[in-house]
Design a protein around this motif. Structure first.
Motif, PDB file in Angstrom:
ATOM      1  N   SER A  59       9.062  61.868  20.937  1.00 42.67           N
ATOM      2  CA  SER A  59       8.070  60.829  20.687  1.00 42.67           C
ATOM      3  C   SER A  59       8.643  59.711  19.835  1.00 42.67           C
ATOM      4  N   TYR A  60       8.027  58.553  19.946  1.00 40.60           N
ATOM      5  CA  TYR A  60       8.342  57.416  19.084  1.00 40.60           C
ATOM      6  C   TYR A  60       7.291  57.355  17.994  1.00 40.60           C
ATOM      7  N   TRP A  61       7.751  57.117  16.762  1.00 35.20           N
ATOM      8  CA  TRP A  61       6.874  57.073  15.601  1.00 35.20           C
ATOM      9  C   TRP A  61       7.017  55.745  14.876  1.00 35.20           C
ATOM     10  N   CYS A  62       5.917  55.253  14.332  1.00 33.12           N
ATOM     11  CA  CYS A  62       5.955  54.125  13.408  1.00 33.12           C
ATOM     12  C   CYS A  62       5.766  54.711  12.017  1.00 33.12           C
ATOM     13  N   ASP A 108       5.479  53.226   9.184  1.00 31.53           N
ATOM     14  CA  ASP A 108       4.528  52.494   8.342  1.00 31.53           C
ATOM     15  C   ASP A 108       3.077  52.786   8.711  1.00 31.53           C
ATOM     16  N   CYS A 109       2.799  52.846  10.003  1.00 29.67           N
ATOM     17  CA  CYS A 109       1.416  53.014  10.463  1.00 29.67           C
ATOM     18  C   CYS A 109       1.052  54.453  10.797  1.00 29.67           C
ATOM     19  N   GLY A 110       2.057  55.290  11.044  1.00 25.37           N
ATOM     20  CA  GLY A 110       1.780  56.659  11.448  1.00 25.37           C
ATOM     21  C   GLY A 110       1.413  56.788  12.916  1.00 25.37           C
ATOM     22  N   VAL A 111       1.668  55.757  13.703  1.00 24.78           N
ATOM     23  CA  VAL A 111       1.364  55.782  15.129  1.00 24.78           C
ATOM     24  C   VAL A 111       2.430  56.596  15.850  1.00 24.78           C
ATOM     25  N   ARG A 112       2.011  57.451  16.779  1.00 27.35           N
ATOM     26  CA  ARG A 112       2.910  58.287  17.569  1.00 27.35           C
ATOM     27  C   ARG A 112       2.636  58.061  19.042  1.00 27.35           C
ATOM     28  N   VAL A 113       3.705  57.830  19.817  1.00 24.22           N
ATOM     29  CA  VAL A 113       3.592  57.671  21.264  1.00 24.22           C
ATOM     30  C   VAL A 113       4.685  58.513  21.909  1.00 24.22           C
ATOM     31  N   GLY A 163      15.600  48.210  23.879  1.00 24.02           N
ATOM     32  CA  GLY A 163      14.686  49.083  24.616  1.00 24.02           C
ATOM     33  C   GLY A 163      13.796  49.937  23.745  1.00 24.02           C
ATOM     34  N   THR A 164      13.881  49.753  22.428  1.00 25.06           N
ATOM     35  CA  THR A 164      13.044  50.534  21.514  1.00 25.06           C
ATOM     36  C   THR A 164      11.630  49.955  21.514  1.00 25.06           C
ATOM     37  N   PRO A 165      10.608  50.800  21.698  1.00 27.83           N
ATOM     38  CA  PRO A 165       9.234  50.301  21.701  1.00 27.83           C
ATOM     39  C   PRO A 165       8.814  49.742  20.343  1.00 27.83           C
ATOM     40  N   ALA A 166       7.924  48.768  20.396  1.00 27.00           N
ATOM     41  CA  ALA A 166       7.339  48.197  19.187  1.00 27.00           C
ATOM     42  C   ALA A 166       5.989  48.857  18.937  1.00 27.00           C
ATOM     43  N   CYS A 167       5.686  49.085  17.682  1.00 26.98           N
ATOM     44  CA  CYS A 167       4.406  49.681  17.304  1.00 26.98           C
ATOM     45  C   CYS A 167       3.265  48.796  17.792  1.00 26.98           C
ATOM     46  N   PRO A 168       2.259  49.382  18.446  1.00 29.94           N
ATOM     47  CA  PRO A 168       1.133  48.573  18.920  1.00 29.94           C
ATOM     48  C   PRO A 168       0.273  48.024  17.789  1.00 29.94           C
ATOM     49  N   MET A 213       9.790  51.279  16.547  1.00 30.60           N
ATOM     50  CA  MET A 213       9.424  52.670  16.310  1.00 30.60           C
ATOM     51  C   MET A 213      10.674  53.542  16.295  1.00 30.60           C
ATOM     52  N   ARG A 214      10.603  54.673  15.620  1.00 27.54           N
ATOM     53  CA  ARG A 214      11.716  55.609  15.485  1.00 27.54           C
ATOM     54  C   ARG A 214      11.513  56.761  16.464  1.00 27.54           C
ATOM     55  N   PHE A 215      12.599  57.136  17.180  1.00 27.95           N
ATOM     56  CA  PHE A 215      12.515  58.241  18.137  1.00 27.95           C
ATOM     57  C   PHE A 215      12.793  59.565  17.443  1.00 27.95           C
ATOM     58  N   GLU A 216      11.990  60.553  17.752  1.00 34.35           N
ATOM     59  CA  GLU A 216      12.198  61.899  17.231  1.00 34.35           C
ATOM     60  C   GLU A 216      12.140  62.867  18.395  1.00 34.35           C
ATOM     61  N   ARG A 217      13.225  63.623  18.549  1.00 38.11           N
ATOM     62  CA  ARG A 217      13.302  64.591  19.643  1.00 38.11           C
ATOM     63  C   ARG A 217      12.387  65.780  19.409  1.00 38.11           C
TER      64      ARG A 217
END
Length: 79
Positions: free
Chosen positions: A30-33, A35-40, A56-61, A67-71
């Protein structure tokens, strides 16, 4: 044993658990923000319509930061 069974039932119901096994939908994590705690989840980025930076890294909505990727570890989810 009535009170012990009651306490055991209450404790078991109040524990939140991650799914035992993740579905086989090709997700690697998942990708995490931070600052906001958003997870996608990585397999939902395009469906969510998130913007991506030049790498290609997604931006927090919510805030627009990268956003940071976590396996996902093992067969569980990246929760």
């Amino acid at each position: 044993m009535g009170i012990l069974d009651t306490v055991t039932d209450i404790m078991g119901e109040s524990t939140q658990r991650a799914p035992e096994t993740a579905g086989d939908d090709g997700s690697k994590g998942s990708y995490w923000c931070d600052d906001c705690g958003v997870r996608v989840r990585d397999v939902e980025v395009d469906a969510e319509g998130l913007d991506r930076d030049e790498e290609g890294t997604p931006a927090c909505p919510d805030c627009g930061d990268s956003m940071r990727f976590e396996r996902a570890s093992g067969s569980g989810c990246a929760c």
